[in-house]
Design a protein around this motif. Structure first.
Motif, PDB file in Angstrom:
ATOM      1  N   GLN A 195      71.542  25.324 105.540  1.00 24.81           N
ATOM      2  CA  GLN A 195      72.617  25.308 104.553  1.00 24.81           C
ATOM      3  C   GLN A 195      72.668  23.940 103.869  1.00 24.81           C
ATOM      4  O   GLN A 195      72.477  22.910 104.520  1.00 24.81           O
ATOM      5  CB  GLN A 195      73.977  25.567 105.211  1.00 24.81           C
ATOM      6  N   LEU A 196      72.937  23.930 102.569  1.00 19.07           N
ATOM      7  CA  LEU A 196      73.152  22.698 101.817  1.00 19.07           C
ATOM      8  C   LEU A 196      74.508  22.797 101.135  1.00 19.07           C
ATOM      9  O   LEU A 196      74.754  23.741 100.369  1.00 19.07           O
ATOM     10  CB  LEU A 196      72.045  22.486 100.785  1.00 19.07           C
ATOM     11  N   TRP A 197      75.385  21.816 101.418  1.00 19.31           N
ATOM     12  CA  TRP A 197      76.748  21.836 100.901  1.00 19.31           C
ATOM     13  C   TRP A 197      77.032  20.580 100.080  1.00 19.31           C
ATOM     14  O   TRP A 197      76.649  19.467 100.479  1.00 19.31           O
ATOM     15  CB  TRP A 197      77.769  21.894 102.044  1.00 19.31           C
ATOM     16  N   TYR A 198      77.711  20.767  98.959  1.00 17.08           N
ATOM     17  CA  TYR A 198      78.291  19.656  98.219  1.00 17.08           C
ATOM     18  C   TYR A 198      79.776  19.621  98.566  1.00 17.08           C
ATOM     19  O   TYR A 198      80.508  20.595  98.327  1.00 17.08           O
ATOM     20  CB  TYR A 198      78.110  19.821  96.710  1.00 17.08           C
ATOM     21  N   LEU A 204      87.146  21.302 100.633  1.00 15.10           N
ATOM     22  CA  LEU A 204      86.397  22.289  99.857  1.00 15.10           C
ATOM     23  C   LEU A 204      84.932  21.878  99.691  1.00 15.10           C
ATOM     24  O   LEU A 204      84.639  20.752  99.282  1.00 15.10           O
ATOM     25  CB  LEU A 204      87.031  22.466  98.476  1.00 15.10           C
ATOM     26  N   SER A 205      84.030  22.816  99.998  1.00 13.18           N
ATOM     27  CA  SER A 205      82.596  22.612  99.801  1.00 13.18           C
ATOM     28  C   SER A 205      82.015  23.820  99.083  1.00 13.18           C
ATOM     29  O   SER A 205      82.469  24.951  99.272  1.00 13.18           O
ATOM     30  CB  SER A 205      81.874  22.430 101.142  1.00 13.18           C
ATOM     31  N   ILE A 206      80.993  23.579  98.245  1.00 15.43           N
ATOM     32  CA  ILE A 206      80.235  24.664  97.624  1.00 15.43           C
ATOM     33  C   ILE A 206      78.770  24.453  97.977  1.00 15.43           C
ATOM     34  O   ILE A 206      78.313  23.313  98.124  1.00 15.43           O
ATOM     35  CB  ILE A 206      80.423  24.703  96.091  1.00 15.43           C
ATOM     36  N   GLY A 207      78.035  25.545  98.137  1.00 14.51           N
ATOM     37  CA  GLY A 207      76.648  25.360  98.551  1.00 14.51           C
ATOM     38  C   GLY A 207      75.871  26.653  98.638  1.00 14.51           C
ATOM     39  O   GLY A 207      76.211  27.662  98.001  1.00 14.51           O
ATOM     40  N   THR A 208      74.856  26.624  99.465  1.00  8.63           N
ATOM     41  CA  THR A 208      73.945  27.751  99.605  1.00  8.63           C
ATOM     42  C   THR A 208      73.409  27.818 101.022  1.00  8.63           C
ATOM     43  O   THR A 208      73.343  26.792 101.720  1.00  8.63           O
ATOM     44  CB  THR A 208      72.771  27.622  98.606  1.00  8.63           C
ATOM     45  N   GLU A 209      73.053  29.006 101.425  1.00  9.37           N
ATOM     46  CA  GLU A 209      72.399  29.239 102.708  1.00  9.37           C
ATOM     47  C   GLU A 209      71.142  30.075 102.452  1.00  9.37           C
ATOM     48  O   GLU A 209      71.171  31.006 101.647  1.00  9.37           O
ATOM     49  CB  GLU A 209      73.331  29.976 103.670  1.00  9.37           C
ATOM     50  N   TRP A 210      70.059  29.729 103.136  1.00 10.74           N
ATOM     51  CA  TRP A 210      68.804  30.471 103.009  1.00 10.74           C
ATOM     52  C   TRP A 210      68.414  31.008 104.380  1.00 10.74           C
ATOM     53  O   TRP A 210      68.088  30.234 105.284  1.00 10.74           O
ATOM     54  CB  TRP A 210      67.696  29.569 102.456  1.00 10.74           C
ATOM     55  N   GLU A 211      68.490  32.324 104.522  1.00  9.02           N
ATOM     56  CA  GLU A 211      68.070  32.968 105.760  1.00  9.02           C
ATOM     57  C   GLU A 211      66.577  33.283 105.673  1.00  9.02           C
ATOM     58  O   GLU A 211      66.157  34.096 104.860  1.00  9.02           O
ATOM     59  CB  GLU A 211      68.862  34.252 105.999  1.00  9.02           C
ATOM     60  N   LEU A 212      65.783  32.637 106.503  1.00  6.35           N
ATOM     61  CA  LEU A 212      64.355  32.908 106.596  1.00  6.35           C
ATOM     62  C   LEU A 212      64.089  33.504 107.968  1.00  6.35           C
ATOM     63  O   LEU A 212      64.523  32.945 108.998  1.00  6.35           O
ATOM     64  CB  LEU A 212      63.520  31.631 106.418  1.00  6.35           C
TER      65      LEU A 212
END
Length: 238
Positions: A195-198, A204-212
């Motif tokens: 996961q990468l969060w700003y 409050l954080s916004i970000g993304t998660e990559w399930e591999l």
């Protein structure tokens, strides 16, 4: 997104809390693009997942749990949880680890599992880098007609990295365990969810998660075993 481990913030609190109690909780909302990327193999994959996770440290060790709730347009599709307890051993970051994994979906339930083993947790001086390694015996239980009870072994690595004056957080986990094919033969299952969060604010954080994953997604359409499922997400830290 059927598995998640401690995020970097929670690990930092776990390692910083020794004689005093500490706790942290967050709620995440993920929009999943997996079904768009693999419309045939993952036609029933959820698009929206709500995750609630909480960590609490005490004088003996720590508790941690999360719950993933999957939604479609009309239904609550599933709820999956992992809950674990660690008992600290000495002052070098070692701990005894016990865990339960399981949940319910529209078709019945996920295959339940219990885990027991050891963990090693560590960090750098200012807790901006944290990491954990867990080695556990894993016991799967027969949950529905086409599953069977069997023994497994799981190796888990967890990390958290805060940088850019803690405005960015890179965290996640990677699991390796012995799965079982329909014919009873074993296979290596790999799952990682970086996961990468700003961090917009302390809450409050916004970000993304990559399930591999490899041999993790239940796919009856073809012989594909490796999938990459990204999300866009928001997180509220309490």
């Amino acid at each position: 997104m059927k598995s998640k481990k401690l995020c970097g913030v929670l690990i930092s609190i776990a390692l910083a809390a020794t004689a005093i109690s500490a706790s942290a909780q967050d709620v995440q909302l993920h929009y999943d693009f997996g079904r768009n990327l693999y419309s045939d193999q993952q036609s029933s994959r959820q698009k929206v997942t709500l995750t609630v996770e909480q960590f609490k440290a005490d004088q003996w060790g720590s508790w941690y749990y999360f719950v993933d709730v999957d939604f479609s347009r009309k239904f609550t599709e599933a709820a999956y949880t992992e809950i674990s307890r660690e008992f600290s051993i000495g002052k070098q970051g070692f701990a005894a680890h016990i865990e339960y994994d399981g949940g319910l979906n529209k078709e019945g339930s996920f295959q339940q599992a219990a885990l027991i083993g050891g963990a090693w947790n560590d960090h750098n001086a200012d807790f901006s880098k944290t990491y954990s390694l867990q080695l556990m015996y894993k016991r799967y239980f027969k949950s529905y007609d086409y599953t069977s009870a069997y023994n497994s072994l799981q190796l888990t690595g967890v990390w958290g990295l805060n940088f850019c004056d803690r405005k960015l957080t890179f965290s996640g986990f990677i699991d390796f365990w012995r799965g079982e094919k329909a014919n009873g033969h074993g296979q290596l299952v790999i799952l990682t969810e970086p996961q990468l969060w700003y961090n917009c604010t302390s809450h409050l954080s916004i970000g993304t998660e990559w399930e591999l994953s490899s041999h993790f997604v239940y796919n009856t359409y073809d012989d594909r075993s490796f999938f990459v499922n990204p999300t866009l997400a928001v997180k509220w830290n309490f």
